[in-house]
Design a protein around this motif. Structure first.
Motif, PDB file in Angstrom:
ATOM      1  N   VAL A  99       8.239  15.522 -10.932  1.00  9.65           N
ATOM      2  CA  VAL A  99       8.594  14.677 -12.028  1.00  9.65           C
ATOM      3  C   VAL A  99       7.327  13.972 -12.302  1.00  9.65           C
ATOM      4  O   VAL A  99       7.113  13.837 -13.585  1.00  9.65           O
ATOM      5  N   GLU A 100       6.480  13.501 -11.635  1.00 11.53           N
ATOM      6  CA  GLU A 100       5.249  13.012 -11.829  1.00 11.53           C
ATOM      7  C   GLU A 100       4.055  13.872 -12.746  1.00 11.53           C
ATOM      8  O   GLU A 100       3.722  13.550 -13.482  1.00 11.53           O
ATOM      9  N   ILE A 101       4.175  15.073 -12.350  1.00 12.72           N
ATOM     10  CA  ILE A 101       3.555  16.117 -12.849  1.00 12.72           C
ATOM     11  C   ILE A 101       3.661  16.368 -14.407  1.00 12.72           C
ATOM     12  O   ILE A 101       2.818  16.211 -15.000  1.00 12.72           O
ATOM     13  N   VAL A 102       4.963  16.458 -14.345  1.00 13.50           N
ATOM     14  CA  VAL A 102       5.407  16.625 -15.871  1.00 13.50           C
ATOM     15  C   VAL A 102       5.131  15.352 -16.652  1.00 13.50           C
ATOM     16  O   VAL A 102       4.861  15.415 -17.791  1.00 13.50           O
ATOM     17  N   ARG A 103       5.419  14.192 -16.089  1.00 15.54           N
ATOM     18  CA  ARG A 103       5.238  12.880 -16.825  1.00 15.54           C
ATOM     19  C   ARG A 103       3.818  13.028 -17.225  1.00 15.54           C
ATOM     20  O   ARG A 103       3.532  12.714 -18.328  1.00 15.54           O
ATOM     21  N   TRP A 104       3.006  13.151 -16.272  1.00 14.59           N
ATOM     22  CA  TRP A 104       1.632  12.840 -16.773  1.00 14.59           C
ATOM     23  C   TRP A 104       0.883  13.949 -17.289  1.00 14.59           C
ATOM     24  O   TRP A 104      -0.319  13.697 -17.979  1.00 14.59           O
ATOM     25  N   ILE A 105       1.605  14.949 -17.455  1.00 14.14           N
ATOM     26  CA  ILE A 105       1.021  16.222 -18.382  1.00 14.14           C
ATOM     27  C   ILE A 105       1.202  15.792 -19.889  1.00 14.14           C
ATOM     28  O   ILE A 105       0.658  15.821 -20.870  1.00 14.14           O
ATOM     29  N   VAL A 106       2.616  15.101 -20.035  1.00  4.46           N
ATOM     30  CA  VAL A 106       2.920  14.779 -21.148  1.00  4.46           C
ATOM     31  C   VAL A 106       2.385  13.481 -21.794  1.00  4.46           C
ATOM     32  O   VAL A 106       1.487  13.493 -23.209  1.00  4.46           O
ATOM     33  N   PHE A 107       1.935  12.529 -20.887  1.00  2.00           N
ATOM     34  CA  PHE A 107       1.169  11.540 -21.237  1.00  2.00           C
ATOM     35  C   PHE A 107      -0.374  11.928 -21.612  1.00  2.00           C
ATOM     36  O   PHE A 107      -1.224  11.289 -22.521  1.00  2.00           O
ATOM     37  N   ALA A 108      -0.845  12.878 -20.924  1.00  5.07           N
ATOM     38  CA  ALA A 108      -2.257  13.310 -21.074  1.00  5.07           C
ATOM     39  C   ALA A 108      -2.199  14.045 -22.674  1.00  5.07           C
ATOM     40  O   ALA A 108      -3.347  13.863 -23.261  1.00  5.07           O
ATOM     41  N   LEU A 109      -1.364  14.460 -23.136  1.00  7.46           N
ATOM     42  CA  LEU A 109      -1.171  15.006 -24.471  1.00  7.46           C
ATOM     43  C   LEU A 109      -1.561  13.860 -25.317  1.00  7.46           C
ATOM     44  O   LEU A 109      -2.194  13.930 -26.434  1.00  7.46           O
ATOM     45  N   ILE A 110      -0.677  12.631 -25.172  1.00  8.97           N
ATOM     46  CA  ILE A 110      -0.707  11.604 -25.990  1.00  8.97           C
ATOM     47  C   ILE A 110      -2.197  10.769 -25.819  1.00  8.97           C
ATOM     48  O   ILE A 110      -2.816  10.379 -26.735  1.00  8.97           O
ATOM     49  N   GLU A 111      -2.586  10.671 -24.747  1.00 10.15           N
ATOM     50  CA  GLU A 111      -3.977   9.890 -24.228  1.00 10.15           C
ATOM     51  C   GLU A 111      -5.253  10.763 -24.887  1.00 10.15           C
ATOM     52  O   GLU A 111      -6.084  10.049 -25.497  1.00 10.15           O
ATOM     53  N   ALA A 112      -5.051  11.974 -25.045  1.00  5.90           N
ATOM     54  CA  ALA A 112      -6.012  12.836 -25.506  1.00  5.90           C
ATOM     55  C   ALA A 112      -6.270  12.475 -26.912  1.00  5.90           C
ATOM     56  O   ALA A 112      -7.072  12.366 -27.529  1.00  5.90           O
ATOM     57  N   GLU A 113      -5.314  12.381 -27.724  1.00  2.13           N
ATOM     58  CA  GLU A 113      -5.284  12.195 -29.033  1.00  2.13           C
ATOM     59  C   GLU A 113      -5.839  10.770 -29.245  1.00  2.13           C
ATOM     60  O   GLU A 113      -6.506  10.436 -30.083  1.00  2.13           O
TER      61      GLU A 113
END
Length: 374
Positions: free
Chosen positions: A267-281
């Motif tokens: 759950v945490e892995i998928v969560r913080w991969i999605v957040f990584a996409l947002i944070e990168a932008e």
């Protein structure tokens, strides 16, 4: 139960400790989803496969609705299908594969309908569902799934013919509206009918293509679904310019990927991969400037890209490599790049970004937001 003396209390406590230890040993002995994915060598991702802009098999000669995931398909055809899947939801899966394997193509897609999608998570046939799925309280507490962060803020709309003179849901009284089963769309429509004392009829169909086939044949005078799906499905109609999506919005539809809720690490892995996409932008890091940004002295960027040179990186805490965010950006890009590529004005399915802008967009602030990477 009554304890006669203190020794009985200690004995009872010891029994509980032993039972807990046995239970913990069993849990620890189970292989995590991350371990299963790594050993298998690919990610199993559930998508629709027939929704342009979100997940679509870009092969004109193939009808994805006739494809059985479990039938024996010739290997060369199967590989061609897997290589031809494109879209916003697909790129979420590609980001996960990039983070784990440094390879965005280490994925096998399963093409699902609305009824199958949650069954496939529960059965373990897929590792993640990326399928324009609305996050609701009923799904959150009644199905054994956990939703990742919202990737698309949507709402329910209505598609009609431009020359129909229908301006709102009320104008469809006495007419037939086509809708997919096993969706929040159907339930929202029922609520609106009761609340507003409307008299339209509902035609429920499991196959998305049947919905639009009957609509084009005149058996339904309207289709209702998420606005994103209506916009994407315009491409499936013979004369898209003859149809419009009404401005009336019937509901909130926050769309999010989903995973099984029995593995917190996953759950945490998928969560913080999605957040990584947002944070990168938000940090201004994209595919074109990644190498340049790696030379930054900004502590936020250094931490985000896993360049601290310590064992305690964000990636290592998740069970991933320290450079997992670099892998994602290198292969897939940031959230904005994914949106632009699949749903931007020059795409085959242009959808105004609106609420899906970053929260700090100076011209039109949206709702896309990541917690701090620290």
């Amino acid at each position: 139960m009554k304890f006669e003396n203190i020794s009985n209390v200690w004995l009872f406590g010891l029994i509980l400790l032993l039972l807990n230890a046995c239970s913990s040993t069993q849990t620890l002995g189970d292989e995590s989803i991350l371990e299963q994915v790594k050993e298998r060598g690919w990610l199993n991702c559930g998508v629709s496969g027939d929704l342009p802009g979100f997940s679509y098999v870009n092969l004109e000669e193939l009808d994805i609705t006739k494809l059985d995931n479990d039938q024996n398909i010739p290997n060369n055809i199967s590989q061609q299908i897997q290589r031809s899947v494109v879209g916003f939801d697909v790129d979420i899966c590609r980001a996960i594969a990039s983070a784990i394997f440094d390879n965005p193509n280490a994925i096998r897609y399963r093409f699902l309908n609305t009824k199958e999608r949650f069954e496939e998570i529960s059965s373990g046939k897929i590792d993640v569902l990326s399928y324009t799925t609305t996050w609701t309280v009923e799904r959150d507490v009644s199905i054994n799934v956990e939703f990742a962060p919202i990737v698309f803020y949507d709402g329910q709309g209505i598609l009609v013919r431009e020359n129909s003179e229908v301006k709102s849901l009320r104008d469809l009284n006495g007419k037939v509206i086509c809708v997919e089963t096993e969706t929040t769309t159907k339930k929202n429509l029922e609520d609106e009918k009761k609340e507003r004392n409307l008299t339209f009829k509902t035609r429920q169909l499991q196959d998305k293509r049947d919905v639009y086939r009957l609509y084009e044949a005149g058996e339904c005078q309207a289709v209702t679904s998420d606005i994103s799906q209506l916009a994407a499905s315009l491409n499936l109609l013979k004369n898209p310019d003859e149809h419009i999506i009404l401005p009336e919005i019937l509901s909130k539809e926050p769309l999010a990927p989903a995973v099984i809720d029995s593995d917190l690490q996953w759950v945490e892995i998928v969560r913080w991969i999605v957040f990584a996409l947002i944070e990168a932008e938000e940090l201004g890091i994209n595919q074109n400037n990644l190498e340049q940004k790696k030379a930054s002295t900004d502590p936020k960027i250094i931490r985000f890209l896993g360049l601290e040179g310590t064992a305690d990186s964000i990636g290592s805490r998740l069970g991933l490599e320290p450079d997992y965010t670099q892998r994602i950006i290198r292969h897939v890009g940031n959230y904005g790049e994914i949106y632009e590529r699949n749903l931007g004005p020059n795409s085959s399915t242009p959808i105004k970004r609106g609420l899906n802008n970053l929260w700090n967009n100076p011209e039109e602030p949206g709702l896309i937001y990541s917690p701090p990477f620290r």
